[in-house]
Design a protein around this motif. Structure first.
Motif, short mmCIF file in Angstrom:
data_model
loop_
_atom_site.label_atom_id
_atom_site.label_comp_id
_atom_site.label_asym_id
_atom_site.label_seq_id
_atom_site.Cartn_x
_atom_site.Cartn_y
_atom_site.Cartn_z
N VAL A 83 10.37 52.58 18.41
CA VAL A 83 11.31 52.45 17.29
C VAL A 83 11.45 50.98 16.91
O VAL A 83 11.48 50.62 15.73
CB VAL A 83 12.69 53.06 17.66
N LEU A 84 11.47 50.12 17.93
CA LEU A 84 11.64 48.68 17.70
C LEU A 84 10.48 48.13 16.88
O LEU A 84 10.67 47.26 16.03
CB LEU A 84 11.72 47.97 19.05
N GLN A 85 9.28 48.66 17.13
CA GLN A 85 8.14 48.20 16.35
C GLN A 85 8.29 48.57 14.88
O GLN A 85 7.80 47.87 14.01
CB GLN A 85 6.85 48.83 16.87
N GLY A 86 8.97 49.68 14.62
CA GLY A 86 9.11 50.13 13.24
C GLY A 86 10.22 49.40 12.52
O GLY A 86 10.03 48.89 11.43
N ASP A 87 11.40 49.36 13.12
CA ASP A 87 12.56 48.81 12.43
C ASP A 87 13.53 48.31 13.49
O ASP A 87 13.80 49.02 14.47
CB ASP A 87 13.20 49.91 11.57
N ARG A 88 14.03 47.10 13.31
CA ARG A 88 14.87 46.53 14.37
C ARG A 88 16.27 47.12 14.39
O ARG A 88 16.87 47.29 15.45
CB ARG A 88 14.96 45.02 14.21
N ARG A 89 16.81 47.43 13.21
CA ARG A 89 18.22 47.77 13.16
C ARG A 89 18.58 49.06 13.91
O ARG A 89 19.47 49.05 14.75
CB ARG A 89 18.70 47.84 11.72
N PRO A 90 17.87 50.17 13.65
CA PRO A 90 18.26 51.37 14.40
C PRO A 90 17.89 51.28 15.87
O PRO A 90 18.41 52.05 16.68
CB PRO A 90 17.50 52.49 13.71
N ALA A 91 16.98 50.34 16.24
CA ALA A 91 16.51 50.29 17.62
C ALA A 91 17.66 50.00 18.58
O ALA A 91 17.74 50.59 19.66
CB ALA A 91 15.42 49.24 17.76
N THR A 92 18.58 49.13 18.17
CA THR A 92 19.70 48.80 19.05
C THR A 92 20.58 50.02 19.26
O THR A 92 20.98 50.34 20.39
CB THR A 92 20.53 47.68 18.41
#
Lengths: 554, 321
Positions: A83-92
């Protein structure tokens, strides 16, 4: 069937135990096609991806709690990285939910079977599966990574979380089931179904719509599992069988059509640069094969007869009707309301599927990139084709599938007997073919031949000017416009005037405020001057001595 | 055994011929009755047949913005509705299609037809079609929920999941007049008006695109495809008439195994259709069409009636022991 394989690695002196009983085999069968389709797909496969897949398989074949937790955490960590590779915001947000799920699940698996253990299990695995009220992260995190990973997260990861609920709720804690367990699952499931279906109708981003629909299907499976648990405590083996048939068949069907749709959404993104329905339109002209496959997937998502999603819906609705037939009056009224909710959501799911196809793939292109979209690459189409081909037996031979499911159901419900399925797709298909053929031949024989292409009538408006080759895009219904009547009539009532998910308003926002409060407190301590710190240490010392003195004095 | 099967197939074929043959007549009679009630002579009752014949012979005009699937939707809508029409008993029980006639399958078939019509509205990408499809989506949400809640009452009273079985139980068993079924009747009539697109929800005879729902989705269709859509709407009406008649008035309906009971069943079915048409025409001339956003309120009441029908059923069972 249940030989345990012990690996020498793992906990010292114990190792890891793997086993494959019918339940594990079923979930392996659910995971296999989508993994295959994702592997064929064009995405780059990083080591993280393989760890993610391995984690899911490990959960399903684990024979001891340690192995299961190991698989669960491997899956969570790897999917967080993806998920972090795709988009940082929802990853947290996703990491927070994953940690919460792990923190609930670990005690749940090691506590003695009972109410607390089941409550923690429901919180932990439910958060991972996207069961209301802990579902708000799912429509944000699932669309973030690349299409293949989204497909596996929606089709596989939520299933493994549900597998944990089934494994512990029915098998491991099977002796101590309490009546409220089923009720809790049904209520959480019903809330997920309603919110998921409504949001799927209102969102405009293709992958977010699919993620919301996943919330809905997880809710449907949870309702089925809840009815089965409740019926088991009440001693009604037939009802438990019916509900479990519905829930497991729903898991199988959803594991086929949802990855298909996610992979298709990835191809749309690749072809047009966006997945927002308001920037698409008319894609089926450039992508006929992809459009047809998406149409097949949408038929499953909308639970239409002769599609893969109908048999599970049919069984679940009959299970709800049967549960309303007996028991105390409050529960019966509750089941009547549940039936209303399921009906509302089924129609919403149909409208959402129509919207996806009608706005995205039919109509006029809204942008030049949508007009110039080209067919998806072969690897994607083959992967989707495999999933679509596997949908055919689910759609046309659900009765045979239920016979194959019987060992699993017998394992979960003692004394279960196979029930005949009241829905027979093959005779229905024959009837439908006869009437279609009759209509086709009748029109050919008596009707005029040929067709003529003309400018659309459009209520009498003239042809668009030459510099607008597809007419003015603003004159066709947008995704928001199509959903506007529903938004006005029930969206505001359920989601509030700003149409924000209740899961965010009541769960995530308070958590966010608590987080801010503690961050500020920590910041104040960090900023304290040397005098304040010394005073604090001194005060602590005095308090300590005082406490010591008081206890010594007695 | 074989004789029974043959008789069942004969009954089904007769049923199919009557349903498919009489569907346009129903629309014609209703139009005639409405016109008479309004003091006009009205078109002849065979007018719908002539309209269909005229449309079939015309060359369809395909809009240049239509996609490859333009021709699929009328067939999909027709197939689903026609299959549903074959499942609902008309003059006799025990047709060959009886085991398939589960109520939920029936609802699902109408959902296919609705989905295909909505996609037809979105197909060419013009405003009226999209607006009509959005409104239809809104109505369908409430009507499907109400219908499912009603199915609960029917299945629990009739102890059978199929329409055929429910009707047989209602005919043979001594159900009596129950409050529950009274609420259910009111609710199913309201749902039927919505599903068939009649006043007060939608006006099939309207000519203003802005106020259309069902017709708005068909604006870009012409020739044989439009004929197919119109015919589908006619079939839907006769199917709903037969459904309500079978569930609430199954007395004197025949059995496929005894052909001697068929003529009486046929006469009775005609009587029921006639009564239904008169009632519908009377209702339509005395009511005005609602604003679109009043319809959810109206259908919300319908859903409430459905739930009340279930609640009264539970209370009655509790009191009855």
């Amino acid at each position: 069937m249940t030989n345990t394989l012990t690996l020498p690695i793992g906990l010292p002196g114990q190792g890891m135990h793997l086993a494959c009983d019918p339940l594990s085999a079923l979930f392996l069968c659910i995971l296999a096609p989508q993994m295959l389709a994702t592997m064929i797909g064009p995405d780059k496969k990083s080591p993280t991806f393989w760890v993610f897949g391995l984690g899911m398989i490990l959960i399903v074949i684990a024979a001891d709690a340690f192995t299961l937790i190991l698989g669960f955490e491997l899956m969570s960590a790897a999917s967080w990285l993806l998920v972090l590779q795709g988009d940082r915001r929802p990853a947290t947000l996703y990491a927070g939910i994953a940690i919460f799920a792990g923190a609930c699940l670990i005690p749940a698996l090691f506590l003695p079977a009972g109410g607390i253990a089941f409550g923690l299990l429901l919180l932990g695995a439910g958060a991972k599966a996207g069961l209301a009220p802990l579902h708000a992260w799912l429509p944000r995190a699932h669309p973030a990574p690349s299409a293949g990973v989204s497909a596996l997260m929606s089709g596989g990861m939520v299933k493994t979380a549900l597998y944990v609920i089934i494994r512990y709720g029915f098998v491991v804690m099977g002796g101590q089931i309490q009546p409220w367990w089923g009720g809790a699952l049904i209520i959480a499931g019903a809330a997920s179904v309603l919110i998921g279906a409504l949001r799927a109708m209102l969102e405009t981003e293709l992958k977010t719509i699919l993620a919301c629909s996943t919330v809905e299907h997880v809710g449907l499976i949870a309702v089925g599992l809840g009815i089965a648990l409740r019926a088991r405590t009440l001693g009604d083996a037939n009802l438990a069988t019916l509900a479990l048939q519905g829930a497991l068949l729903c898991a199988i069907a959803h594991g086929l059509f949802k990855p298909l749709l996610f992979i298709g959404a990835g191809a749309v993104k690749h072809g047009t640069g966006t997945t927002s329905l308001d920037w698409l339109g008319g894609l089926i002209r450039g992508m006929p094969k992809l459009g047809t496959l998406m149409l097949a997937g949408c038929a499953g998502m909308a639970a239409l007869p002769l599609g893969p999603g109908f048999a599970p819906e049919f069984l679940l609705l009959h299970a709800v009707i049967a549960s309303a037939g007996t028991g105390d009056i409050i529960a019966r009224i509750g089941f009547t309301a549940l039936l209303g909710i399921l009906g509302l959501s089924a129609a919403l799911a149909l409208a959402a599927a129509v919207r996806m196809i009608g706005i995205g793939f039919l109509g006029r292109p809204r942008t030049l990139r949508a007009a110039a979209a080209e067919e998806a690459d072969r690897a994607t189409l083959i992967g989707m084709g495999i999933l679509a081909a596997l949908c055919v037996p689910v759609a046309l031979a659900p009765g045979i599938l239920l016979l194959l499911l019987q060992p699993v159901i017998a394992m979960l419900v003692p004394g279960a007997r196979p029930l005949p399925l009241g829905y027979q797709p093959v005779p229905l298909l024959i009837l439908a073919s006869i009437v279609t053929a009759a209509a086709f031949l009748g029109l050919r024989k008596f009707g005029a031949r040929g067709e003529r292409e003309v400018p659309a009538w459009n209520g009498g408006f003239g042809k668009p000017p030459a510099w607008l080759p597809f007419g003015n895009p603003a004159t066709q219904a947008s995704a928001t416009g199509f959903a506007e009547p529903v938004q006005r009539a029930i969206g505001f009532a359920i989601l509030g005037p700003k149409t924000i998910d209740p899961g965010e308003v009541f769960i995530l926002d308070p958590l966010r405020r608590v987080n801010i409060f503690f961050t500020r407190a920590a910041e104040r301590i960090r900023r304290a001057t040397i005098r304040q710190r010394l005073a604090f240490v001194f005060a602590a010392l005095v308090m300590f001595l005082l406490a010591l003195g008081l206890t010594q004095g007695q | 055994m074989i004789l029974r099967l043959l008789l069942a197939i004969c009954a089904t074929l007769l049923h199919a011929a009557l349903m498919f043959g009489a569907a346009p007549l129903l629309i014609g009679v209703i139009a005639k009755l409405r016109a008479r009630l309004l003091g006009r002579p009205g078109p002849p009752v065979t007018q719908p047949y002539r309209d269909l014949h005229k449309l079939i012979r015309k060359t369809p005009l395909i809009p240049d913005t239509a996609t490859q699937l333009y021709q699929i939707w009328p067939f999909a809508a027709f197939t689903a509705t026609a299959t549903a029409a074959l499942l609902v008993p008309s003059f006799t029980f025990g047709m060959a299609t009886a085991p398939l006639s589960d109520f939920i399958t029936f609802i699902g078939l109408f959902a296919i037809a609705r989905g295909a019509t909505m996609l037809a509205g979105l197909e060419t990408g013009f405003g009226f079609g999209g607006a009509g499809a959005g409104r239809d989506a809104l109505f369908s949400i409430f009507s499907e929920a109400s219908l499912l809640v009603l199915v609960l009452a029917f299945v629990l009273i009739g102890h059978h999941p199929t329409i055929d079985g429910i009707g047989t139980t209602f005919r043979d068993g001594h159900i009596g007049i129950s409050v529950s079924l009274g609420f259910a009747l009111a609710a199913i009539l309201a749902v039927a008006l919505t599903e068939t697109g009649r006043i007060p929800v939608d006006n099939p005879a309207g000519h203003l695109e802005l106020a259309m729902v069902h017709e708005a989705m068909l604006l870009e269709y012409s020739g044989r495809y439009l004929a197919l859509f119109h015919y589908t709407a006619m079939l839907r009406l006769i199917t709903w008439f037969s459904l309500v008649g079978t569930i609430f008035c199954p007395f004197f309906m025949g059995d496929s195994a005894s052909p001697l009971s068929w003529p009486f069943g046929l006469l009775f079915w005609l009587g029921k259709l006639m009564a239904g048409m008169v009632a519908l025409a009377l209702f339509e001339v005395s009511t005005a069409k609602m604003r679109v956003f009043r319809v959810p309120e109206y259908l919300g009441v319908t859903m409430l009636l459905g739930i009340l029908s279930g609640v009264f059923l539970f209370v009655a069972e509790r009191l009855g022991g």
